[in-house]
Scaffold this motif. Structure first.
Motif, PDB file in Angstrom:
ATOM      1  N   THR A  81     -61.461 -24.764  37.578  1.00 45.61           N
ATOM      2  CA  THR A  81     -59.997 -25.306  37.516  1.00 45.61           C
ATOM      3  C   THR A  81     -59.165 -24.220  38.367  1.00 45.61           C
ATOM      4  OG1 THR A  81     -58.410 -25.990  36.138  1.00 45.61           O
ATOM      5  CG2 THR A  81     -59.580 -23.987  35.442  1.00 45.61           C
ATOM      6  N   GLY A  82     -57.677 -24.240  38.119  1.00 43.95           N
ATOM      7  CA  GLY A  82     -56.939 -23.368  38.718  1.00 43.95           C
ATOM      8  C   GLY A  82     -56.396 -22.387  37.792  1.00 43.95           C
ATOM      9  N   ARG A  83     -56.394 -21.093  38.433  1.00 37.99           N
ATOM     10  CA  ARG A  83     -56.051 -19.913  37.728  1.00 37.99           C
ATOM     11  C   ARG A  83     -54.563 -20.051  36.982  1.00 37.99           C
ATOM     12  NH1 ARG A  83     -57.255 -16.709  40.924  1.00 37.99           N
ATOM     13  NH2 ARG A  83     -59.249 -15.953  40.027  1.00 37.99           N
ATOM     14  N   ASP A  84     -53.663 -20.819  37.592  1.00 35.19           N
ATOM     15  CA  ASP A  84     -52.443 -20.985  37.098  1.00 35.19           C
ATOM     16  C   ASP A  84     -52.213 -22.337  36.379  1.00 35.19           C
ATOM     17  OD1 ASP A  84     -51.489 -18.421  37.783  1.00 35.19           O
ATOM     18  OD2 ASP A  84     -51.164 -18.998  39.892  1.00 35.19           O
ATOM     19  N   TYR A  85     -53.296 -23.026  36.237  1.00 30.07           N
ATOM     20  CA  TYR A  85     -53.093 -24.589  35.754  1.00 30.07           C
ATOM     21  C   TYR A  85     -52.774 -24.545  34.275  1.00 30.07           C
ATOM     22  CZ  TYR A  85     -54.666 -26.783  40.040  1.00 30.07           C
ATOM     23  OH  TYR A  85     -54.387 -27.394  41.441  1.00 30.07           O
ATOM     24  N   HIS A  86     -52.037 -25.256  33.598  1.00 30.33           N
ATOM     25  CA  HIS A  86     -51.754 -25.327  32.247  1.00 30.33           C
ATOM     26  C   HIS A  86     -53.156 -25.111  31.270  1.00 30.33           C
ATOM     27  CE1 HIS A  86     -49.936 -26.603  28.296  1.00 30.33           C
ATOM     28  NE2 HIS A  86     -48.788 -26.224  29.152  1.00 30.33           N
ATOM     29  N   ILE A  87     -54.214 -25.960  31.726  1.00 32.33           N
ATOM     30  CA  ILE A  87     -55.230 -26.157  30.995  1.00 32.33           C
ATOM     31  C   ILE A  87     -56.044 -24.879  30.765  1.00 32.33           C
ATOM     32  CG2 ILE A  87     -57.043 -26.770  32.790  1.00 32.33           C
ATOM     33  CD1 ILE A  87     -57.705 -29.105  31.074  1.00 32.33           C
ATOM     34  N   PHE A  88     -55.985 -23.920  31.710  1.00 30.26           N
ATOM     35  CA  PHE A  88     -56.577 -22.346  31.669  1.00 30.26           C
ATOM     36  C   PHE A  88     -55.660 -21.359  31.122  1.00 30.26           C
ATOM     37  CE2 PHE A  88     -57.510 -18.162  33.719  1.00 30.26           C
ATOM     38  CZ  PHE A  88     -58.501 -17.909  32.990  1.00 30.26           C
ATOM     39  N   LYS A  89     -54.385 -21.520  31.695  1.00 34.78           N
ATOM     40  CA  LYS A  89     -53.391 -20.569  31.356  1.00 34.78           C
ATOM     41  C   LYS A  89     -52.450 -20.672  29.990  1.00 34.78           C
ATOM     42  CE  LYS A  89     -50.203 -17.567  33.842  1.00 34.78           C
ATOM     43  NZ  LYS A  89     -49.469 -17.633  35.254  1.00 34.78           N
ATOM     44  N   TYR A  90     -52.352 -21.937  29.349  1.00 30.90           N
ATOM     45  CA  TYR A  90     -51.334 -22.111  28.485  1.00 30.90           C
ATOM     46  C   TYR A  90     -51.726 -23.028  27.369  1.00 30.90           C
ATOM     47  CZ  TYR A  90     -48.068 -20.262  31.804  1.00 30.90           C
ATOM     48  OH  TYR A  90     -47.248 -19.594  32.832  1.00 30.90           O
TER      49      TYR A  90
ATOM     50  N   HIS B  69     -76.641 -18.373  35.468  1.00 34.29           N
ATOM     51  CA  HIS B  69     -75.104 -18.969  35.469  1.00 34.29           C
ATOM     52  C   HIS B  69     -75.149 -20.083  34.611  1.00 34.29           C
ATOM     53  CE1 HIS B  69     -75.272 -16.949  39.083  1.00 34.29           C
ATOM     54  NE2 HIS B  69     -76.013 -17.742  39.805  1.00 34.29           N
ATOM     55  N   PRO B  70     -73.995 -20.242  34.084  1.00 33.66           N
ATOM     56  CA  PRO B  70     -73.424 -21.304  33.251  1.00 33.66           C
ATOM     57  C   PRO B  70     -73.608 -22.525  34.479  1.00 33.66           C
ATOM     58  CG  PRO B  70     -71.454 -20.269  34.108  1.00 33.66           C
ATOM     59  CD  PRO B  70     -72.573 -19.540  34.340  1.00 33.66           C
ATOM     60  N   VAL B  71     -73.777 -23.779  33.551  1.00 31.79           N
ATOM     61  CA  VAL B  71     -74.017 -25.163  34.535  1.00 31.79           C
ATOM     62  C   VAL B  71     -72.609 -25.655  34.869  1.00 31.79           C
ATOM     63  CG1 VAL B  71     -74.755 -27.496  34.333  1.00 31.79           C
ATOM     64  CG2 VAL B  71     -75.899 -25.752  33.357  1.00 31.79           C
ATOM     65  N   SER B  72     -72.356 -25.698  35.948  1.00 32.11           N
ATOM     66  CA  SER B  72     -70.947 -26.083  36.522  1.00 32.11           C
ATOM     67  C   SER B  72     -71.274 -27.742  36.273  1.00 32.11           C
ATOM     68  CB  SER B  72     -70.903 -25.852  38.242  1.00 32.11           C
ATOM     69  OG  SER B  72     -70.722 -24.608  38.478  1.00 32.11           O
ATOM     70  N   ARG B  73     -70.220 -28.156  35.396  1.00 28.37           N
ATOM     71  CA  ARG B  73     -69.884 -29.434  35.248  1.00 28.37           C
ATOM     72  C   ARG B  73     -68.961 -30.379  35.279  1.00 28.37           C
ATOM     73  NH1 ARG B  73     -74.198 -31.790  34.168  1.00 28.37           N
ATOM     74  NH2 ARG B  73     -75.045 -30.315  32.534  1.00 28.37           N
ATOM     75  N   LEU B  74     -67.676 -29.589  35.323  1.00 36.05           N
ATOM     76  CA  LEU B  74     -66.298 -30.386  35.445  1.00 36.05           C
ATOM     77  C   LEU B  74     -65.654 -29.593  36.670  1.00 36.05           C
ATOM     78  CD1 LEU B  74     -64.484 -32.794  34.336  1.00 36.05           C
ATOM     79  CD2 LEU B  74     -63.856 -31.213  32.463  1.00 36.05           C
ATOM     80  N   LEU B  75     -64.674 -30.412  37.303  1.00 37.44           N
ATOM     81  CA  LEU B  75     -63.497 -29.981  37.904  1.00 37.44           C
ATOM     82  C   LEU B  75     -62.147 -30.291  37.187  1.00 37.44           C
ATOM     83  CD1 LEU B  75     -62.093 -28.604  40.259  1.00 37.44           C
ATOM     84  CD2 LEU B  75     -62.547 -30.824  41.587  1.00 37.44           C
ATOM     85  N   SER B  76     -61.492 -29.693  37.010  1.00 37.89           N
ATOM     86  CA  SER B  76     -60.170 -30.147  36.455  1.00 37.89           C
ATOM     87  C   SER B  76     -58.740 -29.522  37.367  1.00 37.89           C
ATOM     88  CB  SER B  76     -59.921 -29.560  34.923  1.00 37.89           C
ATOM     89  OG  SER B  76     -58.773 -29.812  34.226  1.00 37.89           O
ATOM     90  N   LEU B  77     -58.200 -30.783  37.707  1.00 34.47           N
ATOM     91  CA  LEU B  77     -56.980 -30.382  38.557  1.00 34.47           C
ATOM     92  C   LEU B  77     -55.723 -30.709  37.734  1.00 34.47           C
ATOM     93  CD1 LEU B  77     -57.990 -31.894  42.060  1.00 34.47           C
ATOM     94  CD2 LEU B  77     -58.452 -29.621  41.052  1.00 34.47           C
ATOM     95  N   GLU B  78     -54.256 -30.521  38.381  1.00 37.70           N
ATOM     96  CA  GLU B  78     -53.350 -30.737  37.604  1.00 37.70           C
ATOM     97  C   GLU B  78     -52.297 -31.258  38.568  1.00 37.70           C
ATOM     98  OE1 GLU B  78     -51.979 -27.406  34.991  1.00 37.70           O
ATOM     99  OE2 GLU B  78     -50.031 -27.262  36.443  1.00 37.70           O
ATOM    100  N   ASN B  79     -51.657 -32.457  38.264  1.00 38.32           N
ATOM    101  CA  ASN B  79     -50.723 -32.874  39.405  1.00 38.32           C
ATOM    102  C   ASN B  79     -49.595 -33.500  38.148  1.00 38.32           C
ATOM    103  OD1 ASN B  79     -49.443 -33.715  41.656  1.00 38.32           O
ATOM    104  ND2 ASN B  79     -51.227 -35.070  42.160  1.00 38.32           N
ATOM    105  N   THR B  80     -48.288 -33.196  38.217  1.00 36.71           N
ATOM    106  CA  THR B  80     -47.667 -32.192  39.300  1.00 36.71           C
ATOM    107  C   THR B  80     -47.997 -30.696  38.648  1.00 36.71           C
ATOM    108  OG1 THR B  80     -45.738 -31.875  37.973  1.00 36.71           O
ATOM    109  CG2 THR B  80     -45.653 -33.803  39.823  1.00 36.71           C
TER     110      THR B  80
END
Length: 348
Positions: free
Chosen positions: A94-103, A143-154
């Motif tokens: 995911t993105g370092r500044d995305y809500h799902i990671f940061k907040y 390594h961990p298993v890469s399983r999901l890509l999470s994006l954000e819009n807006t």
């Protein structure tokens, strides 16, 4: 040190003009309250609340998905999506500044044992496809298993173009990953991009939609996606304490918002642009905007004076000690409120 400077406390005594802290500060209007009062209800944990069922079906159909799940908050909606896609020791890119990671308090890691690999967010709010591809781990027990890509819009008010989203999700799918969209302000993105709702949702297996931001409902989010995955999500909702009983009174607000408050988001976007232009003409610092949000960075030597004059005029703001100040337009800013706000800016 507190996240916010002491200057925001001046709003405790200043006359109220307009609240620009967030589009979460809206209150149900009389027509929405009437819809809530008239809602047909039942016990939703038993699957017997017809209004909740209708809200879930309406949003699933609008976004071209199989099923929906009504949840108390966007944070829980995102958390349940991640736990539905990922098991312990598996990874979310995911993105370092995305809500799902940061907040969101690291909920997927704390409660689900999921790892995050946070990438740098591009200036337009998206993730670069090549960065996504490079982040996907090889099949190696180290390594961990890469399983999901999470994006954000807006993202921070920026509507990420559909081709940018599609490029990132295609990089993920080529490696067998699933995809999720934190669409807290999904309809702002759809309107700003002039992109159909189903087209914007199509690259993602699951999408989380918030009803209590620009749409003006008092509470609630809906997670939409494939039927099998949503059945798993429903079990997780119960496990996390998100099952609600006669929740139709809340779902009715969401249905009303979808019927009446989506198209008007364009008005918030136009006002944000007008306010950004007024701040730019006033020469009071750097100004950036996207959809319904403005990010104003006052010049350091005048920051306190400018902010205090706005606060004294009754403009309610969250004011960080440094960096940009976010201003968010929403449906509870009336035409007279907005004209008064522009006059305050001109005075400053």
């Amino acid at each position: 040190m507190s996240q916010y400077s002491a200057t925001q406390d001046r709003n405790n005594t200043a006359p109220s003009l307009v609240d620009l802290r967030s589009d979460t500060v809206t209150r149900p209007d009389p027509a929405m309250r009437a819809a809530m009062a008239a809602a047909e209800v039942g016990d939703d944990v038993y699957g017997e609340d017809p209004t909740v069922t209708r809200l879930e079906a309406v949003l699933a159909e609008r976004l071209g998905k199989d099923a929906g799940l009504f949840l108390p908050s966007g944070t829980q909606s995102n958390l349940i999506a991640l736990l539905s896609h990922c098991g312990r020791g598996e990874e979310v890119i995911t993105g370092r500044d995305y809500h799902i990671f940061k907040y969101e308090a690291g909920g997927a890691s704390v409660l689900g044992g999921c790892m995050f690999d946070p990438l740098t967010v591009a200036p337009d709010g998206g993730l670069e496809a090549e960065d996504v591809a490079a982040a996907i781990k090889e099949d190696d027990p180290h390594h961990p298993v890469s399983r999901l890509l999470s994006l954000e819009n807006t993202h921070n008010g920026k509507a990420v173009p559909l081709p940018r989203c599609t490029a990132a999700t295609e990089a993920a799918r080529q490696a067998g990953l699933s995809t999720h969209l934190d669409g807290a302000r999904f309809f702002n993105a759809s309107i700003a991009l002039q992109c159909g709702e189903q087209a914007l949702a199509a690259p993602f297996d699951t999408v989380s939609i918030c009803l209590s931001k620009g749409l003006g409902a008092p509470v609630g989010s809906v997670l939409v996606g494939e039927a099998d995955l949503l059945a798993k999500a429903r079990r997780l909702r119960k496990m996390l304490g998100g099952g609600m009983r006669q929740a139709g009174v809340l779902a009715a607000a969401g249905l009303y918002a979808l019927d009446h408050n989506v198209s008007r988001l364009a008005e918030d976007h136009m006002r944000a642009q007008t306010l950004a232009e007024a701040l730019t003409r006033a020469g009071v610092g750097d100004v950036a905007f996207g959809t319904n949000m403005i990010f104003w960075t006052p010049m350091e030597d005048t920051r306190s004076e400018l902010v205090n004059r706005l606060l004294d005029a009754g403009v309610t703001l969250n004011v960080p000690a440094t960096g940009p100040i976010r201003m968010v337009l929403h449906k509870d800013v009336t035409e007279s409120d907005f004209e008064a706000l522009l006059q305050v800016i001109q005075g400053v």
